[in-house]
Design a protein around this motif. Structure first.
Motif, PDB file in Angstrom:
ATOM      1  N   LEU A  34       0.897  -1.177  -0.165  1.00  0.00           N
ATOM      2  CA  LEU A  34       0.001   0.112   0.099  1.00  0.00           C
ATOM      3  C   LEU A  34       0.846   1.415   0.136  1.00  0.00           C
ATOM      4  N   VAL A  35       1.923   1.353   0.757  1.00  0.00           N
ATOM      5  CA  VAL A  35       2.806   2.405   0.744  1.00  0.00           C
ATOM      6  C   VAL A  35       3.404   2.732  -0.524  1.00  0.00           C
ATOM      7  N   VAL A  38       0.908   4.008  -3.029  1.00  0.00           N
ATOM      8  CA  VAL A  38       0.289   5.682  -2.893  1.00  0.00           C
ATOM      9  C   VAL A  38       1.433   6.183  -3.237  1.00  0.00           C
ATOM     10  N   GLY A  41       1.435   6.280  -7.136  1.00  0.00           N
ATOM     11  CA  GLY A  41       0.477   7.157  -7.582  1.00  0.00           C
ATOM     12  C   GLY A  41       0.600   8.601  -7.232  1.00  0.00           C
ATOM     13  N   LEU A  42       1.250   8.928  -6.224  1.00  0.00           N
ATOM     14  CA  LEU A  42       1.547  10.328  -6.256  1.00  0.00           C
ATOM     15  C   LEU A  42       2.552  10.891  -6.994  1.00  0.00           C
ATOM     16  N   LEU A  99       3.376   0.663  -9.685  1.00  0.00           N
ATOM     17  CA  LEU A  99       2.050   0.858  -8.976  1.00  0.00           C
ATOM     18  C   LEU A  99       1.403  -0.331  -8.786  1.00  0.00           C
ATOM     19  N   LEU A 103       0.009  -2.815  -6.042  1.00  0.00           N
ATOM     20  CA  LEU A 103      -1.661  -3.193  -5.837  1.00  0.00           C
ATOM     21  C   LEU A 103      -1.595  -4.563  -5.909  1.00  0.00           C
TER      22      LEU A 103
END
Length: 124
Positions: A34-35, A38, A41-42, A99, A103
């Motif tokens: 998850l880290v 994220v 994604g950022l 990414l 996921l």
């Protein structure tokens, strides 16, 4: 070159979430996935938001008539398209594979945690 350093840094930050204690491995891998997802994604969203097609779609050797600019946030994509079919991607090539891998790891860990919780039976 600098973009790959960011990819390694994101992977290292995710690796800090890993736990090698028995019983906490799946939760650690879930957190790491998850880290990393994220942060990727950022990174991708930042590259989409701050892309300047007027400047970035004109390379050093001008290719006349870039006719279309495409952008979207998920999956992150910013691309210049020319009439002759050439495309220039403005989002780093590692963002989307990293990414989606992160996921995928997070989903697999979440499913494994749910199955192990189900097998233990109802809580007392």
């Amino acid at each position: 070159m600098g973009s790959w350093i960011i990819a390694v840094a994101i992977g290292a930050i995710g690796a800090l979430c890993l736990s090698f204690r028995t019983g906490a491995r799946l939760r650690g891998a879930l957190k790491a996935g998850l880290v990393i997802a994220v942060l990727c994604g950022l990174m991708g969203a930042g590259q989409v938001f701050f892309a300047d097609p007027a400047r970035m779609c004109d390379p050093l050797e001008p290719i006349p008539d870039w006719n279309r600019y495409e952008e979207r946030l998920f999956p992150p994509r910013a691309a210049c398209h020319w009439a002759d079919g050439r495309t220039y991607e403005l989002v780093s090539v590692w963002v989307n594979p990293m990414l989606f891998t992160a996921l995928g790891v997070a989903v697999v860990c979440l499913l494994a945690l749910a199955v192990s919780r189900y097998r233990k039976g109802p809580l007392h």
